[in-house]
Design a protein around this motif. Structure first.
Motif, PDB file in Angstrom:
ATOM      1  N   ASN A   1     -37.615  77.943  18.914  1.00 17.90           N
ATOM      2  CA  ASN A   1     -37.542  78.571  20.347  1.00 17.90           C
ATOM      3  C   ASN A   1     -36.301  78.690  20.905  1.00 17.90           C
ATOM      4  O   ASN A   1     -35.464  77.567  20.802  1.00 17.90           O
ATOM      5  N   ALA A   2     -35.773  79.852  21.582  1.00 19.73           N
ATOM      6  CA  ALA A   2     -34.471  79.503  21.990  1.00 19.73           C
ATOM      7  C   ALA A   2     -34.306  80.737  22.991  1.00 19.73           C
ATOM      8  O   ALA A   2     -35.141  81.759  23.057  1.00 19.73           O
TER       9      ALA A   2
ATOM     10  N   SER B   1     -30.965  76.484  24.977  1.00 24.14           N
ATOM     11  CA  SER B   1     -32.533  75.918  25.073  1.00 24.14           C
ATOM     12  C   SER B   1     -33.176  76.018  23.625  1.00 24.14           C
ATOM     13  O   SER B   1     -34.247  76.354  23.658  1.00 24.14           O
ATOM     14  N   LEU B   2     -32.294  75.753  22.663  1.00 23.59           N
ATOM     15  CA  LEU B   2     -32.604  75.896  21.365  1.00 23.59           C
ATOM     16  C   LEU B   2     -33.553  74.688  20.933  1.00 23.59           C
ATOM     17  O   LEU B   2     -33.160  73.627  21.087  1.00 23.59           O
TER      18      LEU B   2
ATOM     19  N   PRO C   1     -40.482  73.436   3.543  1.00 23.69           N
ATOM     20  CA  PRO C   1     -40.468  74.041   4.901  1.00 23.69           C
ATOM     21  C   PRO C   1     -40.585  75.576   4.758  1.00 23.69           C
ATOM     22  O   PRO C   1     -40.223  76.126   4.099  1.00 23.69           O
ATOM     23  N   MET C   2     -41.592  75.927   6.046  1.00 27.05           N
ATOM     24  CA  MET C   2     -41.678  77.394   5.823  1.00 27.05           C
ATOM     25  C   MET C   2     -41.465  77.882   7.392  1.00 27.05           C
ATOM     26  O   MET C   2     -41.644  77.056   8.133  1.00 27.05           O
ATOM     27  N   THR C   3     -40.937  78.950   7.356  1.00 28.93           N
ATOM     28  CA  THR C   3     -40.841  79.550   9.044  1.00 28.93           C
ATOM     29  C   THR C   3     -42.176  79.504   9.743  1.00 28.93           C
ATOM     30  O   THR C   3     -43.031  80.328   9.038  1.00 28.93           O
ATOM     31  N   GLY C   4     -42.267  78.772  10.891  1.00 28.94           N
ATOM     32  CA  GLY C   4     -43.539  79.042  11.592  1.00 28.94           C
ATOM     33  C   GLY C   4     -43.189  80.179  12.585  1.00 28.94           C
ATOM     34  O   GLY C   4     -42.917  81.163  12.334  1.00 28.94           O
ATOM     35  N   THR C   5     -43.425  79.645  13.849  1.00 30.46           N
ATOM     36  CA  THR C   5     -43.454  80.767  15.097  1.00 30.46           C
ATOM     37  C   THR C   5     -42.116  80.727  15.415  1.00 30.46           C
ATOM     38  O   THR C   5     -41.238  79.837  15.279  1.00 30.46           O
ATOM     39  N   LEU C   6     -41.546  81.828  15.402  1.00 34.40           N
ATOM     40  CA  LEU C   6     -40.032  81.987  15.856  1.00 34.40           C
ATOM     41  C   LEU C   6     -39.992  83.001  17.266  1.00 34.40           C
ATOM     42  O   LEU C   6     -40.489  84.219  17.182  1.00 34.40           O
ATOM     43  N   VAL C   7     -39.443  82.360  18.457  1.00 34.82           N
ATOM     44  CA  VAL C   7     -39.583  82.968  19.598  1.00 34.82           C
ATOM     45  C   VAL C   7     -38.323  83.121  20.354  1.00 34.82           C
ATOM     46  O   VAL C   7     -37.698  81.895  20.540  1.00 34.82           O
ATOM     47  N   LEU C   8     -37.929  84.110  20.583  1.00 30.12           N
ATOM     48  CA  LEU C   8     -36.444  84.358  21.191  1.00 30.12           C
ATOM     49  C   LEU C   8     -36.715  84.856  22.443  1.00 30.12           C
ATOM     50  O   LEU C   8     -37.451  85.742  22.787  1.00 30.12           O
ATOM     51  N   GLY C   9     -36.079  84.373  23.604  1.00 27.69           N
ATOM     52  CA  GLY C   9     -36.224  85.111  24.853  1.00 27.69           C
ATOM     53  C   GLY C   9     -34.611  85.101  25.356  1.00 27.69           C
ATOM     54  O   GLY C   9     -33.691  85.000  24.915  1.00 27.69           O
ATOM     55  N   VAL C  10     -34.640  86.084  26.635  1.00 30.14           N
ATOM     56  CA  VAL C  10     -33.253  86.457  27.274  1.00 30.14           C
ATOM     57  C   VAL C  10     -33.200  86.099  28.593  1.00 30.14           C
ATOM     58  O   VAL C  10     -34.306  85.697  29.261  1.00 30.14           O
TER      59      VAL C  10
END
Length: 345
Positions: free
Chosen positions: A262-263, A318-319, A336-345
């Motif tokens: 998250n970032a 906020s990473l 390791p595998m990419t799970g949820t990936l959430v970017l905000g502005v």
């Protein structure tokens, strides 16, 4: 090695061999006679440099890499067809058994039924080798007439199809064989055997993991994801054929360890969040693939570097990686595998 052998250098060296009493200026007879020879010698040095680079495992490529690998008994893996699960239904959605050898298509890729798994469930093999056989899911169209068939679907990937082995992958196998000699059923030998099975992307070997004579081999598929049961069974059978008599070998698939990111990001003008997020996810996927069985952690700093290096991202804040701001440890038998990936502005 021959970078300094330029046209000017060679021509100057040739002119120095001519007495100064002869006109050697540009446009003179001597100059014009030597210049074409200097061009040919420059080309020769360029080709010599290329030949030299093709002589070593770390710099060779293409057919020359094949020849270098052949010296060690390695051959480039050919493309292999995907094996998929086909589900077939008759009237009222009851499972329907279809003939072995019957053919079906989806999005230009054809599959043939090769074995029955359970009522209405059949193993399908793509008629086209390569990763194209892994791509499609959903409704299948029968190529042959199948009495009583009302619906057919292509579902799980049992064994992923693979493209022809890349130079990078073959080079890695070659260098591993050279630097980690595999003999007499040592750990390097088990790793080599596992990697010889089409569809296996990486393997980790733990000798004596459960006492004398025991060996544990953990594998992942070509995408560095957990191996399917069908691929696992192929590796088990292959190693059983080639391993020393008396060895107690356990072959397992690695388990996926989700990495959630998250970032908040600052975008450059003209970029949208969905496009940036898609590009960042691809970068993270590549990083996860590269670190499988190579590192025991996912680097928090590396994730930040990937985010900052994503086109369209000016800055971030906020990473968090799996809810924290530190490296994430990866236990044995996990990748390791990419799970949820959430970017905000």
């Amino acid at each position: 090695m021959y970078e300094n052998q330029t046209f000017d250098t060679i021509l100057q060296r040739m002119l120095e061999r001519i007495p100064d009493t002869v006109d050697k200026r540009e446009g003179s007879v001597i100059f014009d006679a030597l210049a074409p020879a200097a061009v040919e010698l420059t080309q020769m040095y360029f080709e010599l440099s290329t030949i030299l680079s093709l002589s070593f495992g770390e710099t060779t490529s293409g057919i020359y890499l094949d020849l270098r690998a052949a010296d060690r008994g390695l051959t480039r893996k050919a493309a292999s067809p995907a094996q998929r699960l086909g589900v077939f239904y008759g009237v009222n959605d009851t499972p329907l058994d279809v003939p072995i050898g019957s053919r079906y298509g989806i999005s230009g890729v054809n599959y043939a039924a090769v074995s029955r798994i359970s009522p209405g469930n059949f193993a399908l093999v793509a008629e086209t080798s390569g990763t194209v056989g892994n791509l499609h899911f959903g409704a299948l169209l029968p190529i042959d007439y199948i009495p009583g068939l009302s619906r057919a679907e292509i579902a799980d990937i049992r064994i992923p199809g693979t493209d022809t082995e890349t130079d990078e992958a073959l080079r890695e196998r070659y260098l591993t064989k050279v630097r980690e000699p595999s003999t007499s059923g040592n750990a390097a030998h088990y790793r080599q055997w596992a990697l010889e099975v089409p569809g296996v992307g990486a393997a980790k070997v733990i000798p004596l993991w459960d006492g004398p004579g025991t060996v544990k081999v953990t594998i992942v598929d070509i995408e560095r994801h957990p191996a399917t049961p069908a691929l696992l069974a192929e590796v088990v059978d292959y190693i059983a054929e080639v391993s020393p008599i008396g060895a107690d070998v356990t072959v397992v698939s690695a388990e996926g360890f989700p990495i959630n990111i998250n970032a908040t990001v600052t975008l450059a003008t003209g970029y949208t969040l969905p496009n940036v997020q898609a590009a960042f996810k691809q970068a993270v996927d590549d990083y996860m693939k590269a670190t499988a069985f190579e590192l025991t952690y996912v680097s928090y700093a590396r994730i930040g570097t990937l985010l900052l290096g994503t086109t369209g991202v000016i800055d971030y804040s906020s990473l968090t990686v799996n809810g924290g701001t530190v490296n994430v440890a990866i236990q044995d038998d996990y990748v390791p595998m990419t799970g949820t990936l959430v970017l905000g502005v």
